[in-house]
Write a protein that holds these residues in place. Structure first.
Motif, PDB file in Angstrom:
ATOM      1  N   ASP A  31       0.844  -1.068   0.020  1.00 11.85           N
ATOM      2  CA  ASP A  31       0.095  -0.088  -0.052  1.00 11.85           C
ATOM      3  C   ASP A  31       0.753   1.078   0.156  1.00 11.85           C
ATOM      4  O   ASP A  31       1.337   1.451   1.150  1.00 11.85           O
ATOM      5  CB  ASP A  31      -0.966   0.027   1.071  1.00 11.85           C
ATOM      6  N   HIS A  32       1.144   1.881  -1.263  1.00 10.01           N
ATOM      7  CA  HIS A  32       2.086   3.047  -1.317  1.00 10.01           C
ATOM      8  C   HIS A  32       1.456   4.078  -2.143  1.00 10.01           C
ATOM      9  O   HIS A  32       0.859   3.472  -3.220  1.00 10.01           O
ATOM     10  CB  HIS A  32       3.203   2.356  -1.929  1.00 10.01           C
ATOM     11  N   ALA A  33       1.802   5.437  -1.750  1.00 12.26           N
ATOM     12  CA  ALA A  33       1.253   6.421  -2.641  1.00 12.26           C
ATOM     13  C   ALA A  33       1.937   6.366  -4.035  1.00 12.26           C
ATOM     14  O   ALA A  33       3.095   6.100  -4.153  1.00 12.26           O
ATOM     15  CB  ALA A  33       1.578   7.797  -1.909  1.00 12.26           C
ATOM     16  N   VAL A  34       1.200   7.003  -5.058  1.00 12.26           N
ATOM     17  CA  VAL A  34       1.423   7.136  -6.516  1.00 12.26           C
ATOM     18  C   VAL A  34       0.675   8.138  -7.094  1.00 12.26           C
ATOM     19  O   VAL A  34      -0.580   8.191  -6.943  1.00 12.26           O
ATOM     20  CB  VAL A  34       1.304   5.807  -7.121  1.00 12.26           C
ATOM     21  N   GLU A  79       4.495   8.986 -10.938  1.00 10.24           N
ATOM     22  CA  GLU A  79       5.205   9.507  -9.797  1.00 10.24           C
ATOM     23  C   GLU A  79       5.235   8.912  -8.506  1.00 10.24           C
ATOM     24  O   GLU A  79       4.136   9.023  -7.926  1.00 10.24           O
ATOM     25  CB  GLU A  79       5.118  11.103  -9.918  1.00 10.24           C
ATOM     26  N   ILE A  80       6.451   8.351  -8.045  1.00  9.57           N
ATOM     27  CA  ILE A  80       6.241   7.738  -6.811  1.00  9.57           C
ATOM     28  C   ILE A  80       7.107   8.178  -6.172  1.00  9.57           C
ATOM     29  O   ILE A  80       8.475   8.149  -6.267  1.00  9.57           O
ATOM     30  CB  ILE A  80       6.602   5.964  -6.953  1.00  9.57           C
ATOM     31  N   PRO A  81       6.429   8.811  -4.764  1.00 10.03           N
ATOM     32  CA  PRO A  81       7.327   9.344  -3.896  1.00 10.03           C
ATOM     33  C   PRO A  81       8.042   8.207  -2.992  1.00 10.03           C
ATOM     34  O   PRO A  81       7.437   7.396  -2.602  1.00 10.03           O
ATOM     35  CB  PRO A  81       6.394  10.101  -2.926  1.00 10.03           C
ATOM     36  N   LEU A  82       9.368   8.421  -2.807  1.00 10.70           N
ATOM     37  CA  LEU A  82       9.980   7.436  -1.783  1.00 10.70           C
ATOM     38  C   LEU A  82      10.127   8.211  -0.562  1.00 10.70           C
ATOM     39  O   LEU A  82      10.261   9.297  -0.262  1.00 10.70           O
ATOM     40  CB  LEU A  82      11.518   7.433  -2.580  1.00 10.70           C
TER      41      LEU A  82
END
Length: 125
Positions: A31-34, A79-82
């Motif tokens: 579950d990760h923001a994109v 665009e995937i924030p790390l």
């Protein structure tokens, strides 16, 4: 900062008659923001729900991409924030939309995304 790692596990898919398994690589849930940029519009309320060496499954609450032929097999920019660590704070990459449904979209990488896959595996540990 939002919680970008709410769950990680192996995803399985049961083949059903008339719906053969098309996946080449095993998937892991995450579950990760994109952010999805599609036809010039930015959809920022999106999540990566699972990933594999070949692509991602995404869900967006602020956009309906529908199941039309216009979007299917089209391209999008992710665009995937790390989070954490030093170095690049966002991974940007183009993808091909290969699956659309009311619950989300499957995207395929144009080329191997080793940095992204290693990052997602690391946050799952």
């Amino acid at each position: 900062m939002e919680n970008v790692n709410m769950s990680c596990s192996q995803a399985t898919r049961v083949s059903r008659p008339g719906n053969p398994q098309r996946r080449v690589h095993p998937r892991s849930e995450v579950d990760h923001a994109v952010v999805v940029v599609f036809h010039g519009k930015r959809f920022s309320n999106c999540r990566i729900r699972n990933f594999s060496l070949g692509g991602l499954f995404l869900q967006c609450s602020d956009g309906d991409f529908g199941t039309t032929n216009r979007a299917h097999k089209d391209h999008a920019l992710l665009e995937i924030p790390l989070t954490g660590g030093a170095g690049k704070s966002t991974i940007s990459l183009g993808v091909k939309i290969v699956f659309l449904s009311g619950s989300g979209m499957g995207v395929q990488f144009f080329k191997p995304q080793t940095q992204l896959i290693e990052y997602l595996k690391d946050i799952c540990q």
